[in-house]
Scaffold this motif. Structure first.
Motif, short mmCIF file in Angstrom:
data_model
loop_
_atom_site.label_atom_id
_atom_site.label_comp_id
_atom_site.label_asym_id
_atom_site.label_seq_id
_atom_site.Cartn_x
_atom_site.Cartn_y
_atom_site.Cartn_z
N ASP B 21 0.91 -1.23 -0.06
CA ASP B 21 0.10 -0.05 0.16
C ASP B 21 0.79 1.22 -0.02
O ASP B 21 0.48 2.37 0.77
N LEU B 22 1.80 1.25 -0.77
CA LEU B 22 2.75 2.40 -0.77
C LEU B 22 2.54 2.96 -2.39
O LEU B 22 2.37 2.38 -3.19
N LYS B 23 2.75 4.42 -2.41
CA LYS B 23 2.49 4.85 -3.78
C LYS B 23 3.94 5.41 -4.28
O LYS B 23 4.76 6.00 -3.75
N GLU B 24 4.03 4.96 -5.42
CA GLU B 24 5.33 5.12 -6.29
C GLU B 24 5.62 6.68 -6.53
O GLU B 24 4.55 7.53 -6.66
N HIS B 25 6.78 7.18 -6.25
CA HIS B 25 6.88 8.72 -6.45
C HIS B 25 7.50 8.86 -7.89
O HIS B 25 8.83 8.25 -8.26
N GLU B 26 6.98 9.53 -8.72
CA GLU B 26 7.39 9.62 -10.20
C GLU B 26 8.36 10.77 -10.26
O GLU B 26 7.98 12.05 -9.87
N ILE B 27 9.38 10.71 -10.71
CA ILE B 27 10.47 11.66 -11.02
C ILE B 27 10.57 11.95 -12.51
O ILE B 27 10.56 11.00 -13.30
N ARG B 28 10.34 13.17 -13.05
CA ARG B 28 10.51 13.63 -14.42
C ARG B 28 11.55 14.57 -14.52
O ARG B 28 11.58 15.61 -13.67
N PHE B 29 12.12 14.71 -15.51
CA PHE B 29 13.19 15.98 -15.94
C PHE B 29 12.61 16.27 -17.23
O PHE B 29 12.12 15.74 -18.06
N LYS B 82 14.36 25.73 -30.31
CA LYS B 82 14.39 25.42 -28.84
C LYS B 82 13.63 24.16 -28.96
O LYS B 82 12.55 24.15 -29.17
N MET B 83 14.31 23.16 -28.28
CA MET B 83 13.57 21.96 -28.03
C MET B 83 13.60 21.50 -26.63
O MET B 83 14.56 21.69 -26.06
N LEU B 84 12.47 21.10 -26.14
CA LEU B 84 12.30 20.44 -24.95
C LEU B 84 12.44 19.07 -25.02
O LEU B 84 11.97 18.17 -25.66
N VAL B 85 13.33 18.41 -24.09
CA VAL B 85 13.70 16.92 -24.09
C VAL B 85 13.14 16.55 -22.51
O VAL B 85 13.55 17.23 -21.70
N SER B 86 12.23 15.67 -22.51
CA SER B 86 11.71 15.08 -21.18
C SER B 86 11.65 13.73 -21.14
O SER B 86 11.40 12.96 -21.95
N TRP B 87 12.27 13.15 -19.80
CA TRP B 87 12.26 11.94 -19.67
C TRP B 87 11.95 11.63 -18.02
O TRP B 87 12.07 12.51 -17.23
N SER B 88 11.60 10.49 -17.86
CA SER B 88 11.35 9.79 -16.39
C SER B 88 12.76 9.39 -15.95
O SER B 88 13.57 9.02 -16.77
N TYR B 89 12.90 9.33 -14.46
CA TYR B 89 13.87 8.72 -13.91
C TYR B 89 14.22 7.29 -14.25
O TYR B 89 15.29 6.96 -14.26
N GLN B 90 13.02 6.73 -14.35
CA GLN B 90 13.29 5.15 -14.69
C GLN B 90 13.90 5.23 -16.25
O GLN B 90 14.40 4.04 -16.45
N GLU B 91 13.90 5.99 -16.98
CA GLU B 91 14.65 6.12 -18.48
C GLU B 91 15.66 7.11 -18.58
O GLU B 91 16.16 7.55 -19.40
N GLU B 92 16.47 7.29 -17.11
CA GLU B 92 17.36 8.23 -17.25
C GLU B 92 18.66 8.01 -18.18
O GLU B 92 19.02 9.15 -18.84
N GLU B 93 18.91 7.00 -18.31
CA GLU B 93 20.13 6.66 -19.37
C GLU B 93 19.78 7.23 -20.69
O GLU B 93 20.40 7.78 -21.31
N LEU B 94 18.50 6.82 -21.23
CA LEU B 94 18.08 7.04 -22.73
C LEU B 94 18.10 8.65 -22.85
O LEU B 94 18.46 9.26 -23.74
N GLY B 95 17.20 9.18 -21.63
CA GLY B 95 16.97 10.45 -21.72
C GLY B 95 18.24 11.47 -21.59
O GLY B 95 18.44 12.16 -22.45
N SER B 96 19.17 11.23 -20.80
CA SER B 96 20.12 12.12 -20.90
C SER B 96 21.21 11.78 -21.90
O SER B 96 21.80 12.68 -22.32
N THR B 97 21.44 10.67 -22.40
CA THR B 97 22.05 10.21 -23.63
C THR B 97 21.45 11.07 -24.74
O THR B 97 22.26 11.73 -25.63
N LEU B 98 20.27 11.04 -24.95
CA LEU B 98 19.62 11.84 -26.14
C LEU B 98 19.90 13.21 -25.95
O LEU B 98 19.98 13.80 -26.81
N PHE B 99 19.51 13.85 -24.63
CA PHE B 99 19.79 15.14 -24.45
C PHE B 99 21.26 15.46 -24.89
O PHE B 99 21.73 16.54 -25.54
N HIS B 100 22.14 14.96 -24.57
CA HIS B 100 23.59 14.95 -24.46
C HIS B 100 23.97 15.03 -26.07
O HIS B 100 24.75 15.68 -26.55
N THR B 101 23.33 13.98 -27.00
CA THR B 101 23.63 13.78 -28.27
C THR B 101 22.88 15.12 -29.21
O THR B 101 23.85 15.67 -29.94
N LEU B 102 21.83 15.42 -28.78
CA LEU B 102 21.32 16.79 -29.25
C LEU B 102 22.14 18.03 -29.18
O LEU B 102 22.29 18.83 -29.85
#
Lengths: 91, 112
Positions: B21-29, B82-102
């Motif tokens: 009965d715990l609620k996940e805490h969602e983190i997004r960037f 100007k582009m927004l790149v948004s990702w969840s904590y669970q997909e940190e590797e993909l999101g931050s790599t994509l941001f770095h590439t752009l």
């Protein structure tokens, strides 16, 4: 030194993070890491933490936190991410 | 890994949260990046080549979705976008790599 050694290999097991964030705790942790230019503003569904010097804001709601890095400052985002994760229970 | 009725079991973390009965805490960037002019169609085809193991989807509204990672044009003029790149904590590797590439390897991406 082989640079490849520094890179992470394979998937990382992410911790499961749960519960709500204590804003007080979070702000205190930011201050401990040298981020003190902070303004906390109430929002209809929680609050927004503005880091005025760094062009970033953190939207905190029940069950979620959203870190906006307006200037695309990656080292700052990673720092905020790590501070945030230390403030939340996980397994 | 859970011990239940003296047995060890491997369980899905989200199921354990539910059971306790715990609620996940969602983190997004969300981070902003400025890139040279490019259409979302071209960017979509380049990202498909960069990430052959992922499903890269182009939405009717022009944004690009790769799992929980969202790329959206926020403002454009003749010189840059100007582009927004948004990702969840669970997909940190993909999101931050994509941001770095752009941000840092845009020319490389366009040569794919």
């Amino acid at each position: 030194v082989d640079e490849g050694q520094d890179k992470l290999e394979g998937p990382i097991l992410k911790k499961q993070i749960y519960d709500n964030l204590s804003v007080e705790d979070f702000v205190q942790n930011l201050a401990q890491h040298g981020i003190t230019d902070i303004k906390v503003e109430d929002s209809p569904s929680g609050c927004i933490v503005h880091l005025q010097a760094d062009d970033a804001l953190i939207q905190i709601e029940e069950g979620s936190t959203h870190i906006f890095s307006v200037a695309g400052n990656e080292p700052l985002r990673r720092k905020l991410r790590d501070i945030l994760v230390t403030c939340l229970p996980k397994f | 890994l859970v011990i239940s009725e003296d047995k060890l079991k491997i369980e899905d973390p989200s199921k354990i949260l539910n059971d306790l009965d715990l609620k996940e805490h969602e983190i997004r960037f969300t981070s902003t990046v400025t890139v040279p002019p490019v259409t979302m169609e071209i960017l979509h085809s380049k990202l498909e080549k960069l990430l052959p193991d992922h499903s890269v989807m182009l939405s009717p509204d022009g944004s690009i979705l790769i799992g929980s990672v969202l790329l959206k044009c926020s403002a454009e003029d003749e010189e840059d976008i100007k582009m927004l790149v948004s990702w969840s904590y669970q997909e940190e590797e993909l999101g931050s790599t994509l941001f770095h590439t752009l941000k840092n390897d845009f020319d490389y991406l366009m040569q794919l």
